[in-house]
Motif scaffolding. Sequence first.
Motif, PDB file in Angstrom:
ATOM      1  N   TRP A  59       5.953 -18.729  -7.425  1.00 60.09           N
ATOM      2  CA  TRP A  59       6.239 -19.427  -6.167  1.00 60.09           C
ATOM      3  C   TRP A  59       7.707 -19.825  -6.097  1.00 60.09           C
ATOM      4  CZ3 TRP A  59       2.899 -17.876  -3.162  1.00 60.09           C
ATOM      5  CH2 TRP A  59       1.533 -17.990  -3.366  1.00 60.09           C
ATOM      6  N   ARG A  63      10.273 -18.623  -3.249  1.00 62.64           N
ATOM      7  CA  ARG A  63      10.960 -19.615  -2.403  1.00 62.64           C
ATOM      8  C   ARG A  63      12.470 -19.385  -2.408  1.00 62.64           C
ATOM      9  NH1 ARG A  63       6.903 -23.204  -4.260  1.00 62.64           N
ATOM     10  NH2 ARG A  63       8.138 -23.776  -6.071  1.00 62.64           N
ATOM     11  N   ARG A  66      12.872 -15.159  -0.700  1.00 63.94           N
ATOM     12  CA  ARG A  66      12.232 -14.612   0.504  1.00 63.94           C
ATOM     13  C   ARG A  66      12.199 -15.636   1.619  1.00 63.94           C
ATOM     14  NH1 ARG A  66      12.761  -9.568   1.712  1.00 63.94           N
ATOM     15  NH2 ARG A  66      13.654  -8.921  -0.219  1.00 63.94           N
ATOM     16  N   ARG A  68      12.710 -18.275   4.156  1.00 65.31           N
ATOM     17  CA  ARG A  68      12.805 -19.731   4.074  1.00 65.31           C
ATOM     18  C   ARG A  68      13.798 -20.196   5.123  1.00 65.31           C
ATOM     19  NH1 ARG A  68      16.791 -20.936  -0.919  1.00 65.31           N
ATOM     20  NH2 ARG A  68      18.215 -19.269  -0.471  1.00 65.31           N
ATOM     21  N   TYR A  82       5.550 -12.915   5.730  1.00 66.35           N
ATOM     22  CA  TYR A  82       5.016 -13.183   4.397  1.00 66.35           C
ATOM     23  C   TYR A  82       4.256 -12.000   3.822  1.00 66.35           C
ATOM     24  CZ  TYR A  82       7.003 -17.709   4.071  1.00 66.35           C
ATOM     25  OH  TYR A  82       7.917 -18.719   3.952  1.00 66.35           O
ATOM     26  N   SER A  83       3.676 -11.176   4.666  1.00 67.92           N
ATOM     27  CA  SER A  83       3.060  -9.937   4.182  1.00 67.92           C
ATOM     28  C   SER A  83       4.129  -9.007   3.624  1.00 67.92           C
ATOM     29  CB  SER A  83       2.295  -9.239   5.312  1.00 67.92           C
ATOM     30  OG  SER A  83       1.199 -10.009   5.707  1.00 67.92           O
ATOM     31  N   ALA A  85       7.006  -9.973   2.419  1.00 69.17           N
ATOM     32  CA  ALA A  85       7.482 -10.588   1.173  1.00 69.17           C
ATOM     33  C   ALA A  85       6.530 -10.280   0.023  1.00 69.17           C
ATOM     34  CB  ALA A  85       7.637 -12.096   1.360  1.00 69.17           C
ATOM     35  N   GLU A  86       5.238 -10.331   0.302  1.00 72.64           N
ATOM     36  CA  GLU A  86       4.250 -10.033  -0.737  1.00 72.64           C
ATOM     37  C   GLU A  86       4.371  -8.589  -1.204  1.00 72.64           C
ATOM     38  OE1 GLU A  86      -0.580  -9.765  -1.157  1.00 72.64           O
ATOM     39  OE2 GLU A  86       0.257 -11.106   0.350  1.00 72.64           O
TER      40      GLU A  86
END
Length: 109
Positions: A59, A63, A66, A68, A82-83, A85-86
């Motif tokens: 995490w 943070r 990615r 922010r 966020y997908s 980033a994953e």
Amino acid sequence: MSLHLQETSAQVEPEAVVVLIRDGGSWYRPSTTLAVPDNIRLLMISPYSLQLNTIENVWNYLRQNRPRGIVWGTYEDIVTAYSNAEIWFANQSERIISIGIRSSIQVSI
């Protein structure tokens, strides 16, 4: 989690004892629903030892690297960001390994 513990128990020598270091996640707290085999010990790390908790390190890395400080226009924009980033993170196997490996850990029992 009970199934995971049963499978882990079955994969070790009969006389061996497995010690699993865990954080405070509710899915593996001893309870009436969690079956912990006799050859497994659950050792909970202190909530103040975030450096030992691999997912906290993940995490922290995400943070720092990615999405922010961004204001998105829609919920779908957030999910997409966020997908992505994953997917980005999942494709960095060497980075994942480096975050998860610790050269030495001292544990007091």
